[in-house]
Design a protein around this motif. Structure first.
Motif, PDB file in Angstrom:
ATOM      1  N   ASP A   1     -16.863  -9.045   3.230  1.00  0.00           N
ATOM      2  CA  ASP A   1     -17.076  -8.876   1.793  1.00  0.00           C
ATOM      3  C   ASP A   1     -18.413  -9.452   1.336  1.00  0.00           C
ATOM      4  OD1 ASP A   1     -14.551  -7.679   1.511  1.00  0.00           O
ATOM      5  OD2 ASP A   1     -13.580  -9.644   1.344  1.00  0.00           O
TER       6      ASP A   1
ATOM      7  N   CYS B   1      -6.607   1.343   5.094  1.00  0.00           N
ATOM      8  CA  CYS B   1      -7.054   2.667   4.636  1.00  0.00           C
ATOM      9  C   CYS B   1      -8.121   2.584   3.562  1.00  0.00           C
ATOM     10  CB  CYS B   1      -5.872   3.499   4.140  1.00  0.00           C
ATOM     11  SG  CYS B   1      -5.184   2.940   2.549  1.00  0.00           S
ATOM     12  N   GLY B   2      -8.349   1.387   3.001  1.00  0.00           N
ATOM     13  CA  GLY B   2      -9.398   1.222   2.004  1.00  0.00           C
ATOM     14  C   GLY B   2      -8.981   1.512   0.580  1.00  0.00           C
ATOM     15  N   SER B   3      -7.741   1.961   0.354  1.00  0.00           N
ATOM     16  CA  SER B   3      -7.306   2.236  -1.015  1.00  0.00           C
ATOM     17  C   SER B   3      -7.222   0.930  -1.804  1.00  0.00           C
ATOM     18  CB  SER B   3      -5.955   2.948  -1.021  1.00  0.00           C
ATOM     19  OG  SER B   3      -4.949   2.125  -0.451  1.00  0.00           O
ATOM     20  N   GLU B   4      -7.455   1.015  -3.094  1.00  0.00           N
ATOM     21  CA  GLU B   4      -7.429  -0.191  -3.916  1.00  0.00           C
ATOM     22  C   GLU B   4      -6.982   0.132  -5.329  1.00  0.00           C
ATOM     23  OE1 GLU B   4     -11.687  -1.179  -5.499  1.00  0.00           O
ATOM     24  OE2 GLU B   4     -11.822  -0.928  -3.316  1.00  0.00           O
TER      25      GLU B   4
ATOM     26  N   CYS C   1       0.846  -1.182   0.000  1.00  0.00           N
ATOM     27  CA  CYS C   1       0.000   0.000   0.000  1.00  0.00           C
ATOM     28  C   CYS C   1       0.891   1.245   0.000  1.00  0.00           C
ATOM     29  CB  CYS C   1      -0.918   0.009   1.220  1.00  0.00           C
ATOM     30  SG  CYS C   1      -1.964   1.484   1.332  1.00  0.00           S
TER      31      CYS C   1
ATOM     32  N   ARG D   1      -6.498  -4.576  -2.456  1.00  0.00           N
ATOM     33  CA  ARG D   1      -7.157  -3.648  -1.528  1.00  0.00           C
ATOM     34  C   ARG D   1      -6.396  -3.606  -0.207  1.00  0.00           C
ATOM     35  NH1 ARG D   1     -12.494  -5.538  -1.645  1.00  0.00           N
ATOM     36  NH2 ARG D   1     -12.735  -4.236  -3.501  1.00  0.00           N
ATOM     37  N   CYS D   2      -6.280  -2.402   0.338  1.00  0.00           N
ATOM     38  CA  CYS D   2      -5.698  -2.237   1.670  1.00  0.00           C
ATOM     39  C   CYS D   2      -6.817  -2.320   2.702  1.00  0.00           C
ATOM     40  CB  CYS D   2      -4.983  -0.888   1.783  1.00  0.00           C
ATOM     41  SG  CYS D   2      -4.317  -0.574   3.441  1.00  0.00           S
ATOM     42  N   HIS D   3      -6.677  -3.196   3.668  1.00  0.00           N
ATOM     43  CA  HIS D   3      -7.705  -3.374   4.685  1.00  0.00           C
ATOM     44  C   HIS D   3      -7.583  -2.373   5.822  1.00  0.00           C
ATOM     45  CE1 HIS D   3      -8.778  -7.810   3.527  1.00  0.00           C
ATOM     46  NE2 HIS D   3      -9.022  -6.926   2.569  1.00  0.00           N
TER      47      HIS D   3
ATOM     48  N   GLN E   1     -21.984  -7.405   3.111  1.00  0.00           N
ATOM     49  CA  GLN E   1     -22.164  -5.955   3.068  1.00  0.00           C
ATOM     50  C   GLN E   1     -23.581  -5.568   2.658  1.00  0.00           C
ATOM     51  OE1 GLN E   1     -19.030  -4.493   0.503  1.00  0.00           O
ATOM     52  NE2 GLN E   1     -17.712  -3.999   2.233  1.00  0.00           N
TER      53      GLN E   1
END
Length: 737
Positions: free
Chosen positions: A519, A472-475, A451, A468-470, A522
């Motif tokens: 996942d 910060c949420g960036s992907e 990330c 996906r980064c768990h 949701q």
């Protein structure tokens, strides 16, 4: 010296939702009677804000000519009582958090924005005579109508539309159809009756359950904390139910807190089946209007039971008589952002303030709770046996060293799965890691997908073709070629639930497999649908993360397998062994909860590890005694008290400089009874683009620690360079990460 205003003027001292520790003074605009706890609209800067009146004074430290008049009084009746305000002030003082933000946390979003504190006009629906007598199975071709009709037939009174919204999705369509068929009708609101609130008296209790019920009932009307310590499947929920029935029969309200939203639907359904009254529900998956309605219903006494997660703790009650925390050990009860409060500890303070009993329930009590029970602060109630005919599952450590694994599944485990499925029983597989794999690496040049904003690897989500980064949420898109060497083969390292699910589908193509993780659940209603399928016997293998560990009752699950227990054995955080032990016991407790005996298999490469051996041979309480002895020797909580100061900034140097300045202030105070550890970089030194450092304060004397913070926090607020960083205090941290 304070400036006295004119004799006719009144000063309103208010709390504003700002990151400052002081209250603000404003002038009243008339002489109308008013009391603390009402909301006011006040001018602030170039705009206006919603404030809560804390006190009325005749003096102010601010010059009279500088005081601004309030704009309007929003409430004519206090939304928060003196007791509510006293609790919130205690929270602000203990956690050293700005009072205005504490109060903001306690209010629903609509009330924070100045909306009217009035319940919306609610329509009520009731069965017609035809609806009371019709067989719901006649609607089997319309399952939503059938389910809703069964819900109405389970109640003897009309139900509000607000309750239907929490019971079923797309309820409006089903209601319209049932009205058209003459099975439902609109009706007046029923009188709120809490006498005889239960549909039935519940299950027959064993001697231990009855002793617990009697002990708590004898304490109604006075403060006492009970630690209800029962093995998984011992019937703690039935104890809660019978205590609630007794409280309701006495005209009292009850607060029931659960750690996770995932537990709420199942527990809510059981409550609605048992109690013939309106039940308010509060958690973050509800809309803001739904949460505000629940808040107002409880405050006005229109609902007698509130079931919610930690934020529901601050809801004002008209006549609270009992507080229950289920799974009290769960770290989800500690908020990790903003106001970092412990719902368990604040619930105890609220019970003491109101003079009502507090029940803390768990199969794996927190070490702090066991310590308090041993010292007589809590009364220890034990449920050592499973309720009914169910027995404790057998536990087995499966050594997977030198064994061939199919995506984490050993051949002995696969054989056990096949044997269980052959008996038409269900299997639960636990892996506390979602996604396909935690690492993407190049086989040629060893490049790893990291990330850019955090010190961590990106997780592969193969079905979505995303990294996906768990944290910060960036992907980003899943690359097809190595971005470093351009030629190397990209390989997935490690296991996630998605990867294990794929191999299970290949090995057991004729079996139904359900994956439960963040996942797959949701979408609204997804979790409830999966749980319904599992309980209906339509699922063979259940695979999931820690959301499977708590509270769920799967009657036909007889084999539980933990695929990787080793990942939690090594951590720099002294809380880690406790959390791992609790997780292993809780997951194991899903096996054999009905008539059929259960078996638990734990795959490990460390079958000789002392923690695992203690759990297998002696159980959780033996582990807890050893862990408490180790903490006492090391001077760690609960034998000492901690405050973790976290600082983060976009600049790498700013956090460390800020904490070094804090250490200099601490040296001026010469805190002989307080140990200062750090500053050091956080275990994850960079997260979401911010650099992170931390400082730990520790003392055997809680009061000395808080006296030091009382002096330190105002000085930190005035420090140079404060604008360059974001800092927070975590009192009694449960996670040093």
């Amino acid at each position: 010296m304070p400036t006295p205003p004119s004799a006719a003027a009144r000063i309103f001292r208010v709390a504003l939702p700002l990151p400052v520790f002081s209250l603000f003074d404003y002038l009243a605009i008339d002489d109308e009677p008013i009391c603390p706890g009402v909301r006011l609209e006040v001018p602030f800067g170039k705009g206006h804000k919603i404030a809560v009146l804390m006190e009325i004074s005749t003096t102010s430290p601010v010059a009279m000519e500088k005081l601004k008049p309030i704009l309007r009084v929003i409430d004519r009746e206090a939304l928060l009582t003196k007791q509510d305000l006293a609790l919130l002030q205690w929270v602000g003082n203990y956690y050293h958090h700005p009072l205005g933000q504490v109060i903001s946390t306690a209010l629903p979003a609509g009330l924070r924005q100045g909306n009217t504190a009035a319940l919306p006009q609610t329509r009520y629906l009731a069965l017609t005579d035809m609806g009371k007598n019709v067989d719901a199975s006649s609607l089997k071709r319309a399952p939503q109508q059938k389910n809703l009709l069964e819900q109405f037939q389970a109640h003897t009174s009309a139900l509000p539309e607000t309750q239907l919204a929490s019971m079923q999705n797309n309820w409006r369509t089903a209601v319209k159809a049932l009205i058209g068929k003459g099975l439902l009708m609109l009706t007046d609101a029923p009188d709120m009756v809490v006498q005889a609130p239960a549909h039935n008296t519940g299950l027959s209790c064993n001697a231990d359950q009855q002793a617990a019920i009697t002990a708590v009932t004898d304490s109604f009307g006075k403060f006492r904390v009970f630690l209800l310590d029962g093995v998984t499947g011992s019937g703690k929920t039935e104890v809660y139910m019978q205590l609630i029935a007794i409280a309701l029969a006495r005209g009292l309200q009850v607060l029931v807190l659960v750690p996770e939203i995932t537990l709420t639907p199942q527990l809510e359904a059981r409550f609605r089946q048992r109690f013939n009254i309106s039940i308010a529900v509060s958690h973050s998956k509800l809309t803001d209007p739904q949460r505000q309605t629940a808040w107002l219903q409880i405050r006005q006494g229109e609902c007698a039971i509130l079931l919610g997660t930690r934020s529901a703790l601050f809801t004002p009650f008209k006549n609270l008589g009992l507080v229950i925390l289920d799974e009290e050990h769960d770290t989800s009860f500690k908020q990790q952002e903003g106001l970092r409060f412990s719902a368990r500890d604040v619930a105890v303070v609220r019970g003491k303030q109101l003079g009502v009993p507090v029940v803390l329930g768990s199969a794996t009590p927190a070490l702090e709770s066991l310590y308090n029970a041993a010292n007589g602060r809590y009364r220890h109630l034990r449920l050592p046996e499973r309720a009914g005919v169910a027995v404790q599952p057998s536990l087995q450590l499966l050594d997977i060293r030198n064994q061939r694994l199919q995506e984490g599944l050993s051949e002995p485990l696969l054989a056990a799965i096949r044997g269980t499925l052959a008996k038409h029983e269900q299997v639960l597989l636990f892996l506390n890691r979602r996604g396909f794999a935690p690492t993407l690496i190049c086989h040629s040049c060893a490049w790893v997908a990291r990330c850019r904003r955090c010190d961590t690897n990106l997780v592969i989500h193969r079905h979505e073709q995303r990294l996906r980064c768990h944290h910060c949420g960036s992907e980003q898109a899943l690359p097809k070629h190595c971005p470093a060497c351009k030629t190397g083969e990209l390989t997935a390292l490690g296991l996630g639930t998605e990867r294990v699910g794929q191999v299970l589908a290949a090995i057991f193509p004729d079996k139904t497999i359900v994956r439960l993780d963040r996942d797959t659940t949701q979408r609204k209603g997804a979790l409830e649908n999966y749980l319904e399928q599992i309980n209906a016997g339509k699922v063979d293998i259940i695979l999931g993360t820690q959301m499977l560990a708590k509270g769920h009752h799967f009657a036909n699950v007889t084999l539980v397998a933990l695929l990787d227990v080793d990942s939690g054995l090594f951590s720099i955080d002294f809380h880690a062994p406790e959390k791992l032990a609790q997780l292993l016991v809780q997951v194991s407790g899903r096996a054999g909860r009905a008539e059929k005996p259960g078996k638990v298999v734990m795959q490990t490469r460390r079958p000789d590890h002392p923690l695992l051996l203690a759990l297998i041979h002696s159980g959780y309480h033996s582990f807890a005694q050893t862990a408490l002895a180790e903490r006492q020797e090391a001077g760690l909580p609960p034998y000492s008290h901690q405050v973790l100061m976290r600082v983060q900034a976009a600049s790498e140097d700013a956090p460390l400089a800020f904490l070094n300045a804090v250490v200099a202030l601490l040296q001026q105070h010469a805190p002989t009874k307080v140990e200062v550890l750090g500053p050091v970089a956080a275990p994850m030194a960079k997260r979401a683009g911010l650099y992170r450092y931390q400082l730990l304060l520790q003392s055997q004397h809680r009061q000395a620690l808080h006296r030091l913070l009382d002096k330190l926090v105002p000085q930190m607020e005035a420090m140079k360079g404060k604008q360059k960083v974001r800092w927070s205090l975590d009192v009694d941290p449960v996670d040093l990460y």
